[in-house]
Scaffold this motif. Structure first.
Motif, short mmCIF file in Angstrom:
data_model
loop_
_atom_site.label_atom_id
_atom_site.label_comp_id
_atom_site.label_asym_id
_atom_site.label_seq_id
_atom_site.Cartn_x
_atom_site.Cartn_y
_atom_site.Cartn_z
N UNK A 1 0.84 -1.20 0.00
CA UNK A 1 0.00 0.00 0.00
C UNK A 1 0.87 1.25 0.00
N UNK B 1 -5.32 12.36 -0.76
CA UNK B 1 -5.08 11.70 0.52
C UNK B 1 -6.39 11.15 1.07
N UNK B 2 -7.45 11.91 0.91
CA UNK B 2 -8.75 11.41 1.35
C UNK B 2 -9.19 10.20 0.54
N UNK C 1 -7.63 8.00 -1.18
CA UNK C 1 -6.90 6.74 -1.09
C UNK C 1 -6.61 6.30 0.32
N UNK C 2 -6.78 7.19 1.27
CA UNK C 2 -6.36 6.83 2.62
C UNK C 2 -7.43 7.18 3.65
N UNK C 3 -7.55 8.45 3.96
CA UNK C 3 -8.36 8.86 5.10
C UNK C 3 -9.83 8.46 4.99
N UNK C 4 -10.42 8.69 3.84
CA UNK C 4 -11.85 8.42 3.72
C UNK C 4 -12.18 6.93 3.72
N UNK C 5 -11.15 6.10 3.64
CA UNK C 5 -11.38 4.66 3.73
C UNK C 5 -11.47 4.20 5.18
N UNK C 6 -11.10 5.07 6.11
CA UNK C 6 -10.94 4.65 7.50
C UNK C 6 -12.13 5.06 8.36
N UNK D 1 -10.33 3.52 13.31
CA UNK D 1 -9.11 3.14 12.60
C UNK D 1 -8.13 4.31 12.54
N UNK D 2 -8.65 5.51 12.36
CA UNK D 2 -7.79 6.69 12.40
C UNK D 2 -7.05 6.73 13.74
N UNK E 1 -6.50 4.20 15.80
CA UNK E 1 -5.56 3.09 15.89
C UNK E 1 -4.26 3.39 15.14
N UNK E 2 -4.39 3.93 13.96
CA UNK E 2 -3.18 4.24 13.19
C UNK E 2 -2.30 5.23 13.93
N UNK E 3 -2.92 6.23 14.52
CA UNK E 3 -2.13 7.18 15.29
C UNK E 3 -1.43 6.49 16.45
N UNK F 1 -6.65 -1.44 0.47
CA UNK F 1 -6.10 -0.18 -0.07
C UNK F 1 -5.14 -0.48 -1.21
N UNK F 2 -4.29 -1.44 -0.98
CA UNK F 2 -3.33 -1.82 -2.03
C UNK F 2 -4.08 -2.32 -3.27
#
Lengths: 164, 164
Positions: free
Chosen positions: A23, A123-124, A126-131, A135-136, A138-140, B146-147
């Motif tokens: 990813x 960024x949204x 492909x990344x943020x809006x998927x979470x 999850x946001x 958890x990633x932090x 995501x990937x």
DNA sequence: ACGAGAAAGTTGAAGCTTCAACAATGGTAT
DNA sequence: ATACCATTGTTGAAGCTTCAACTTTCTCGT
């Protein structure tokens, strides 16, 4: 005395690690492509962001190096190219005659203002809006301390990538 | 008609995104340093891994390109360097005279066997061993799809980075 | 005040990556 | 068969990154 048996990753661990790697790479390629459409490289963009967020839109080279996690030599070349492109300019520093500031030009400011919205959308998308919000979170929790530890890991004797 | 207002990231989203970016970069640097201690680059290592996992320890160039997510031109140069270092060798392909295989040499195999245990230790120390099993699971849930999506995103017309 | 060493940046060369152009072969429709 | 386009892989040039060496200035202990 033989080498200790390697502690190979479990299937689940391997899946996590490899999806993360994949990813990562794909995302980097995609974002890079986004930047290129505006005539910027990823590093250009990062430098513009840091400078635009700084007081007087300028930073000492070493601060910028730490902020962007670029090593000093690379940053020096980077700024030379960006200067040539009219995005930043160097200013020498009173009070420390070794020092240099990198300063955002008008054109640099206009550029980041124009490009940032597109970048955020990417960024949204492909990344943020998927979470989910969890999850946001958890990633932090995972990556913030990981980054901290890795910073400490950086050898102090060379062109260290120090704390932010 | 004006541009739509940018959907900036919230504080929490920004924290997640920036820690992810920072950890990424720092981790990449750290792993790279690990490989260098054995005289390899990160790409060298990745190519060795893929070949060592393949039937007969060999792959067509384009399969290897997809596996490693390197574009074909870069891979071609990469294999040239690795050939020079005695880690792989090229073999032409009966049945498709355009084709080439990259094949692991003895030395390549020995190298990956020697280096892999160190690499796994690093991956554990900085990544996997920091995670709870739930977090491992969450990361997979986030990054695997995501990937997938990002692969589809790759333009088909150029040197596509296709499905694994 | 002085000297040793640290810190801030720059430089050029070597190595790696990207890009566009190319050669050669394979697939397919007519 | 043949014409045409897609696929596979390589190449060289240009651009970017890394590395080690270097200059200049600052700091600190004596």
């Amino acid at each position: 005395m033989t080498a200790p048996a390697p502690r190979w990753l479990s299937e689940a661990e391997q899946r996590a690690w490899r999806s993360y790697l994949a990813a990562n790479r794909l995302l980097a390629v995609e974002l890079e492509r986004g930047h290129q459409q505006h005539g910027l490289s990823g590093s250009d963009y990062e430098v513009l962001v840091r400078l635009s967020e700084s007081p007087e839109r300028r930073l000492r080279m070493w601060e910028l190096a730490k902020g962007t996690l670029l090593e000093k030599s690379r940053l020096s070349h980077q700024i030379t190219r960006m200067e040539r492109a009219g995005l930043v300019r160097r200013e020498s520093c009173e009070g420390d005659r070794r020092g240099q500031f990198a300063v955002l030009t008008e054109h640099g400011w206009d550029t980041i203002e124009k490009v940032a919205p597109f970048h955020v959308e990417q960024v949204r998308a492909f990344f943020i809006d998927r979470l989910t919000p969890e999850q946001v979170q958890t990633l932090t929790e995972i990556f913030a301390p990981m980054a901290e530890d890795l910073r400490k890991q950086c050898p102090k004797d060379d062109d260290a990538i120090g704390p932010e």
